[in-house]
Motif scaffolding. Structure first.
Motif, PDB file in Angstrom:
ATOM      1  N   ASN A  11       0.842  -1.200   0.000  1.00  0.00           N
ATOM      2  CA  ASN A  11       0.000   0.000   0.000  1.00  0.00           C
ATOM      3  C   ASN A  11       0.873   1.244   0.000  1.00  0.00           C
ATOM      4  N   ASP A  12       0.333   2.318  -0.546  1.00  0.00           N
ATOM      5  CA  ASP A  12       1.024   3.606  -0.517  1.00  0.00           C
ATOM      6  C   ASP A  12       0.035   4.671  -0.028  1.00  0.00           C
ATOM      7  N   THR A 102     -12.790   8.919  -6.008  1.00  0.00           N
ATOM      8  CA  THR A 102     -12.428   8.442  -7.345  1.00  0.00           C
ATOM      9  C   THR A 102     -11.346   7.384  -7.222  1.00  0.00           C
ATOM     10  N   THR A 103     -11.308   6.487  -8.181  1.00  0.00           N
ATOM     11  CA  THR A 103     -10.382   5.359  -8.137  1.00  0.00           C
ATOM     12  C   THR A 103     -10.060   4.938  -9.567  1.00  0.00           C
ATOM     13  N   THR A 104      -8.867   4.423  -9.769  1.00  0.00           N
ATOM     14  CA  THR A 104      -8.522   3.880 -11.080  1.00  0.00           C
ATOM     15  C   THR A 104      -7.865   2.522 -10.891  1.00  0.00           C
ATOM     16  N   ARG A 105      -7.969   1.692 -11.924  1.00  0.00           N
ATOM     17  CA  ARG A 105      -7.209   0.439 -11.974  1.00  0.00           C
ATOM     18  C   ARG A 105      -6.455   0.409 -13.297  1.00  0.00           C
ATOM     19  N   VAL A 108       0.388  -2.211 -14.763  1.00  0.00           N
ATOM     20  CA  VAL A 108       1.726  -1.691 -15.071  1.00  0.00           C
ATOM     21  C   VAL A 108       2.695  -2.854 -14.903  1.00  0.00           C
ATOM     22  N   GLY A 109       3.282  -3.293 -15.995  1.00  0.00           N
ATOM     23  CA  GLY A 109       4.138  -4.477 -15.933  1.00  0.00           C
ATOM     24  C   GLY A 109       3.301  -5.661 -15.497  1.00  0.00           C
ATOM     25  N   ASP A 110       3.730  -6.339 -14.419  1.00  0.00           N
ATOM     26  CA  ASP A 110       2.974  -7.504 -13.952  1.00  0.00           C
ATOM     27  C   ASP A 110       2.144  -7.157 -12.712  1.00  0.00           C
ATOM     28  N   GLU A 111       1.913  -5.856 -12.499  1.00  0.00           N
ATOM     29  CA  GLU A 111       1.159  -5.440 -11.325  1.00  0.00           C
ATOM     30  C   GLU A 111      -0.145  -4.736 -11.701  1.00  0.00           C
ATOM     31  N   LEU A 112      -1.127  -4.884 -10.841  1.00  0.00           N
ATOM     32  CA  LEU A 112      -2.354  -4.097 -10.955  1.00  0.00           C
ATOM     33  C   LEU A 112      -2.273  -3.004  -9.895  1.00  0.00           C
ATOM     34  N   ILE A 113      -2.376  -1.759 -10.351  1.00  0.00           N
ATOM     35  CA  ILE A 113      -2.288  -0.642  -9.421  1.00  0.00           C
ATOM     36  C   ILE A 113      -3.657   0.006  -9.314  1.00  0.00           C
ATOM     37  N   GLN A 114      -4.199   0.005  -8.100  1.00  0.00           N
ATOM     38  CA  GLN A 114      -5.451   0.697  -7.863  1.00  0.00           C
ATOM     39  C   GLN A 114      -5.144   1.968  -7.082  1.00  0.00           C
ATOM     40  N   SER A 115      -5.547   3.098  -7.666  1.00  0.00           N
ATOM     41  CA  SER A 115      -5.334   4.396  -7.033  1.00  0.00           C
ATOM     42  C   SER A 115      -6.664   4.896  -6.489  1.00  0.00           C
ATOM     43  N   TYR A 116      -6.584   5.669  -5.424  1.00  0.00           N
ATOM     44  CA  TYR A 116      -7.781   6.209  -4.780  1.00  0.00           C
ATOM     45  C   TYR A 116      -7.572   7.686  -4.509  1.00  0.00           C
ATOM     46  N   ASN A 117      -8.629   8.454  -4.579  1.00  0.00           N
ATOM     47  CA  ASN A 117      -8.580   9.837  -4.114  1.00  0.00           C
ATOM     48  C   ASN A 117      -9.860  10.158  -3.372  1.00  0.00           C
ATOM     49  N   TYR A 118      -9.694  10.785  -2.212  1.00  0.00           N
ATOM     50  CA  TYR A 118     -10.857  11.299  -1.485  1.00  0.00           C
ATOM     51  C   TYR A 118     -10.455  12.600  -0.825  1.00  0.00           C
ATOM     52  N   GLU A 119     -11.146  13.678  -1.165  1.00  0.00           N
ATOM     53  CA  GLU A 119     -10.928  14.962  -0.509  1.00  0.00           C
ATOM     54  C   GLU A 119      -9.452  15.328  -0.459  1.00  0.00           C
ATOM     55  N   GLY A 120      -8.777  15.218  -1.609  1.00  0.00           N
ATOM     56  CA  GLY A 120      -7.403  15.696  -1.704  1.00  0.00           C
ATOM     57  C   GLY A 120      -6.327  14.713  -1.273  1.00  0.00           C
ATOM     58  N   VAL A 121      -6.722  13.534  -0.778  1.00  0.00           N
ATOM     59  CA  VAL A 121      -5.724  12.548  -0.353  1.00  0.00           C
ATOM     60  C   VAL A 121      -5.678  11.388  -1.350  1.00  0.00           C
ATOM     61  N   ASP A 122      -4.487  11.128  -1.881  1.00  0.00           N
ATOM     62  CA  ASP A 122      -4.270  10.048  -2.842  1.00  0.00           C
ATOM     63  C   ASP A 122      -3.645   8.849  -2.147  1.00  0.00           C
ATOM     64  N   LYS A 124      -2.539   4.419  -3.008  1.00  0.00           N
ATOM     65  CA  LYS A 124      -2.465   3.324  -3.971  1.00  0.00           C
ATOM     66  C   LYS A 124      -2.437   2.002  -3.238  1.00  0.00           C
ATOM     67  N   ARG A 125      -3.048   1.000  -3.854  1.00  0.00           N
ATOM     68  CA  ARG A 125      -2.860  -0.388  -3.430  1.00  0.00           C
ATOM     69  C   ARG A 125      -2.341  -1.143  -4.657  1.00  0.00           C
ATOM     70  N   ILE A 126      -1.278  -1.881  -4.441  1.00  0.00           N
ATOM     71  CA  ILE A 126      -0.591  -2.526  -5.556  1.00  0.00           C
ATOM     72  C   ILE A 126      -0.691  -4.043  -5.396  1.00  0.00           C
ATOM     73  N   PHE A 127      -1.163  -4.690  -6.459  1.00  0.00           N
ATOM     74  CA  PHE A 127      -1.464  -6.123  -6.440  1.00  0.00           C
ATOM     75  C   PHE A 127      -0.565  -6.874  -7.412  1.00  0.00           C
ATOM     76  N   LYS A 128      -0.272  -8.118  -7.055  1.00  0.00           N
ATOM     77  CA  LYS A 128       0.414  -9.026  -7.972  1.00  0.00           C
ATOM     78  C   LYS A 128      -0.491 -10.203  -8.274  1.00  0.00           C
ATOM     79  N   ARG A 129      -0.241 -10.844  -9.410  1.00  0.00           N
ATOM     80  CA  ARG A 129      -1.058 -12.013  -9.764  1.00  0.00           C
ATOM     81  C   ARG A 129      -0.873 -13.090  -8.712  1.00  0.00           C
TER      82      ARG A 129
END
Ligand code: MYR
Length: 130
Positions: A11-12, A102-105, A108-122, A124-129
């Motif tokens: 997590n980031d 808001t969130t994105t998936r 990137v390479g062999d990872e799935l990166i899910q980003s989140y934003n709420y009220e100015g705070v970003d 990330k949660r980073i997943f591997k297969r």
């Protein structure tokens, strides 16, 4: 392709993000080590999603179609995912205060990166297969 089972690797800034959402410290500590696994199955513009951590749930959504989603702490969201290029973009609103999450998936390479934003705070949660 997003298809497959993804296991949380790291997590980031997730703690700060949850704090901004109003999640209390005990729940944040649990959520930071939730061993989340997500299985995604895309068929055209439809997705079937399985999530397992301290709860398991399955849901279906269609790109561009609004649906309801409850966070583990009971906070209710309503919104939808769309695809922009190779990026899944989610725009949800909290039902209790109307504020957007808001969130994105993206792969990137062999990872799935899910980003989140709420009220100015970003965050990330980073997943591997799995
Ligand atoms: C899905 O595609 O997995 C279902 C829809 C997800 C909606 C947005 C999820 C935001 C999650 C925020 C986590 C906050 C934890 C307290």
């Amino acid at each position: 392709t997003f298809n497959g089972t993804w296991k949380i690797d790291r997590n980031d800034n997730y703690d700060k993000f949850m704090e901004q959402l109003g999640v209390n410290m005990v729940k944040r500590k649990l959520a930071a080590h939730d061993s989340l696994k997500i299985t995604l199955e895309q068929t055209g513009d439809k997705f079937h999603v399985k999530e397992s951590n301290f709860r398991t749930l399955e849901l279906d959504f269609t790109l561009g179609v609004t649906f309801d989603y409850s966070l583990a702490d009971g906070t209710e969201l309503s919104g939808s995912w769309t695809m922009e290029g190779d990026t899944l973009k989610g725009v949800f609103n909290r039902k209790d205060n109307g504020k957007p999450l808001t969130t994105t998936r993206v792969i990137v390479g062999d990872e799935l990166i899910q980003s989140y934003n709420y009220e100015g705070v970003d965050a990330k949660r980073i997943f591997k297969r799995d």
